[in-house]
Design a protein around this motif. Structure first.
Motif, PDB file in Angstrom:
ATOM      1  N   LEU A 199       0.824  -1.203   0.000  1.00  0.00           N
ATOM      2  CA  LEU A 199       0.000   0.000   0.000  1.00  0.00           C
ATOM      3  C   LEU A 199       0.863   1.260   0.000  1.00  0.00           C
ATOM      4  CD1 LEU A 199      -2.944   0.928   0.129  1.00  0.00           C
ATOM      5  CD2 LEU A 199      -2.752   0.880   2.606  1.00  0.00           C
ATOM      6  N   VAL A 200       1.887   1.288   0.833  1.00  0.00           N
ATOM      7  CA  VAL A 200       2.783   2.449   0.900  1.00  0.00           C
ATOM      8  C   VAL A 200       3.434   2.698  -0.465  1.00  0.00           C
ATOM      9  CG1 VAL A 200       4.955   3.284   1.880  1.00  0.00           C
ATOM     10  CG2 VAL A 200       3.208   2.311   3.379  1.00  0.00           C
ATOM     11  N   ALA A 201       3.923   1.644  -1.104  1.00  0.00           N
ATOM     12  CA  ALA A 201       4.578   1.787  -2.410  1.00  0.00           C
ATOM     13  C   ALA A 201       3.605   2.307  -3.469  1.00  0.00           C
ATOM     14  CB  ALA A 201       5.173   0.453  -2.856  1.00  0.00           C
ATOM     15  N   VAL A 202       2.377   1.829  -3.444  1.00  0.00           N
ATOM     16  CA  VAL A 202       1.387   2.229  -4.439  1.00  0.00           C
ATOM     17  C   VAL A 202       0.945   3.683  -4.211  1.00  0.00           C
ATOM     18  CG1 VAL A 202      -0.913   1.754  -5.361  1.00  0.00           C
ATOM     19  CG2 VAL A 202       0.625  -0.126  -4.824  1.00  0.00           C
ATOM     20  N   VAL A 203       0.774   4.060  -2.960  1.00  0.00           N
ATOM     21  CA  VAL A 203       0.375   5.435  -2.652  1.00  0.00           C
ATOM     22  C   VAL A 203       1.480   6.412  -3.060  1.00  0.00           C
ATOM     23  CG1 VAL A 203      -0.087   7.033  -0.740  1.00  0.00           C
ATOM     24  CG2 VAL A 203      -1.262   4.832  -0.837  1.00  0.00           C
ATOM     25  N   ARG A 204       2.713   6.043  -2.819  1.00  0.00           N
ATOM     26  CA  ARG A 204       3.843   6.932  -3.152  1.00  0.00           C
ATOM     27  C   ARG A 204       4.106   7.021  -4.653  1.00  0.00           C
ATOM     28  NH1 ARG A 204       8.313   5.268   1.425  1.00  0.00           N
ATOM     29  NH2 ARG A 204       7.271   6.307   3.158  1.00  0.00           N
ATOM     30  N   ASN A 205       3.592   6.067  -5.397  1.00  0.00           N
ATOM     31  CA  ASN A 205       3.837   6.005  -6.841  1.00  0.00           C
ATOM     32  C   ASN A 205       2.511   5.925  -7.584  1.00  0.00           C
ATOM     33  OD1 ASN A 205       6.961   5.568  -6.979  1.00  0.00           O
ATOM     34  ND2 ASN A 205       6.212   4.242  -5.338  1.00  0.00           N
ATOM     35  N   PRO A 206       1.904   7.056  -7.874  1.00  0.00           N
ATOM     36  CA  PRO A 206       0.577   7.063  -8.479  1.00  0.00           C
ATOM     37  C   PRO A 206       0.486   6.401  -9.851  1.00  0.00           C
ATOM     38  CG  PRO A 206       1.318   9.309  -7.992  1.00  0.00           C
ATOM     39  CD  PRO A 206       2.392   8.383  -7.586  1.00  0.00           C
ATOM     40  N   GLY A 207       1.611   6.149 -10.487  1.00  0.00           N
ATOM     41  CA  GLY A 207       1.592   5.476 -11.785  1.00  0.00           C
ATOM     42  C   GLY A 207       1.570   3.965 -11.683  1.00  0.00           C
ATOM     43  N   TYR A 208       1.759   3.435 -10.484  1.00  0.00           N
ATOM     44  CA  TYR A 208       1.781   1.986 -10.307  1.00  0.00           C
ATOM     45  C   TYR A 208       0.385   1.386 -10.447  1.00  0.00           C
ATOM     46  CZ  TYR A 208       6.538   1.801  -8.297  1.00  0.00           C
ATOM     47  OH  TYR A 208       7.884   1.865  -8.083  1.00  0.00           O
ATOM     48  N   VAL A 209       0.330   0.227 -11.059  1.00  0.00           N
ATOM     49  CA  VAL A 209      -0.873  -0.598 -11.096  1.00  0.00           C
ATOM     50  C   VAL A 209      -0.520  -1.903 -10.397  1.00  0.00           C
ATOM     51  CG1 VAL A 209      -2.478  -1.835 -12.592  1.00  0.00           C
ATOM     52  CG2 VAL A 209      -1.679   0.433 -13.245  1.00  0.00           C
ATOM     53  N   VAL A 210      -1.384  -2.358  -9.530  1.00  0.00           N
ATOM     54  CA  VAL A 210      -1.115  -3.555  -8.736  1.00  0.00           C
ATOM     55  C   VAL A 210      -1.816  -4.759  -9.349  1.00  0.00           C
ATOM     56  CG1 VAL A 210      -1.388  -4.611  -6.460  1.00  0.00           C
ATOM     57  CG2 VAL A 210      -1.021  -2.165  -6.652  1.00  0.00           C
ATOM     58  N   GLU A 211      -1.097  -5.863  -9.481  1.00  0.00           N
ATOM     59  CA  GLU A 211      -1.728  -7.116  -9.889  1.00  0.00           C
ATOM     60  C   GLU A 211      -1.916  -7.960  -8.641  1.00  0.00           C
ATOM     61  OE1 GLU A 211      -0.638  -9.653 -13.432  1.00  0.00           O
ATOM     62  OE2 GLU A 211      -0.004 -10.966 -11.789  1.00  0.00           O
ATOM     63  N   VAL A 212      -3.150  -8.336  -8.383  1.00  0.00           N
ATOM     64  CA  VAL A 212      -3.477  -9.212  -7.256  1.00  0.00           C
ATOM     65  C   VAL A 212      -3.779 -10.580  -7.849  1.00  0.00           C
ATOM     66  CG1 VAL A 212      -5.049  -9.640  -5.343  1.00  0.00           C
ATOM     67  CG2 VAL A 212      -4.415  -7.281  -5.933  1.00  0.00           C
ATOM     68  N   ALA A 213      -2.941 -11.542  -7.529  1.00  0.00           N
ATOM     69  CA  ALA A 213      -3.097 -12.896  -8.068  1.00  0.00           C
ATOM     70  C   ALA A 213      -3.436 -13.852  -6.934  1.00  0.00           C
ATOM     71  CB  ALA A 213      -1.812 -13.332  -8.763  1.00  0.00           C
ATOM     72  N   GLY A 214      -4.280 -14.819  -7.239  1.00  0.00           N
ATOM     73  CA  GLY A 214      -4.676 -15.789  -6.231  1.00  0.00           C
ATOM     74  C   GLY A 214      -4.720 -17.189  -6.793  1.00  0.00           C
ATOM     75  N   SER A 215      -4.625 -18.140  -5.896  1.00  0.00           N
ATOM     76  CA  SER A 215      -4.706 -19.544  -6.290  1.00  0.00           C
ATOM     77  C   SER A 215      -5.253 -20.362  -5.122  1.00  0.00           C
ATOM     78  CB  SER A 215      -3.329 -20.073  -6.705  1.00  0.00           C
ATOM     79  OG  SER A 215      -2.460 -20.056  -5.601  1.00  0.00           O
ATOM     80  N   HIS A 216      -5.464 -21.609  -5.394  1.00  0.00           N
ATOM     81  CA  HIS A 216      -5.906 -22.545  -4.358  1.00  0.00           C
ATOM     82  C   HIS A 216      -5.261 -23.886  -4.664  1.00  0.00           C
ATOM     83  CE1 HIS A 216      -8.664 -23.317  -7.688  1.00  0.00           C
ATOM     84  NE2 HIS A 216      -8.811 -24.527  -7.184  1.00  0.00           N
ATOM     85  N   ASP A 217      -5.229 -24.758  -3.664  1.00  0.00           N
ATOM     86  CA  ASP A 217      -4.666 -26.075  -3.972  1.00  0.00           C
ATOM     87  C   ASP A 217      -5.773 -27.012  -4.450  1.00  0.00           C
ATOM     88  OD1 ASP A 217      -5.814 -27.601  -1.844  1.00  0.00           O
ATOM     89  OD2 ASP A 217      -4.154 -27.119  -0.505  1.00  0.00           O
ATOM     90  N   SER A 218      -5.390 -28.140  -4.921  1.00  0.00           N
ATOM     91  CA  SER A 218      -6.340 -29.046  -5.581  1.00  0.00           C
ATOM     92  C   SER A 218      -7.424 -29.588  -4.659  1.00  0.00           C
ATOM     93  CB  SER A 218      -5.591 -30.209  -6.224  1.00  0.00           C
ATOM     94  OG  SER A 218      -4.891 -30.941  -5.231  1.00  0.00           O
TER      95      SER A 218
END
Length: 85
Positions: free
Chosen positions: A32-51
């Motif tokens: 969050l701190v990095a994204v707030v300080r860098n308004p040009g950043y886009v965050v990728e949120v990736a998720g997974s689960h096990d079988s």
């Protein structure tokens, strides 16, 4: 724009769990701190689960992280979601 190969900490979940723990929230605060300080950043949120978990678990984990980021002022236009079912 170019892809910035900067990764936040992995968030590991207990089996079938989707809610963020206090420790995970603390780790996300670093992102969050990095994204707030860098308004040009886009965050990728990736998720997974096990079988052994339901397919919906990864989507719920992604939603929990996206919700945390939005609640803390990051607009949805700066968040990309990727589900590695």
């Amino acid at each position: 724009p170019y892809a910035l190969r900067r990764a936040g900490p992995d968030l590991l979940y207990a089996k079938n769990q989707t809610a963020l723990t206090p420790e995970q929230r603390e780790r996300l605060s670093e992102v969050l701190v990095a994204v707030v300080r860098n308004p040009g950043y886009v965050v990728e949120v990736a998720g997974s689960h096990d079988s052994t978990e339901q397919d919906s678990v990864s989507a719920s984990r992604i939603r929990a992280v996206v919700s945390f980021l939005q609640t803390n002022g990051i607009p949805l236009s700066r968040i990309m979601e990727r589900d590695y079912q």
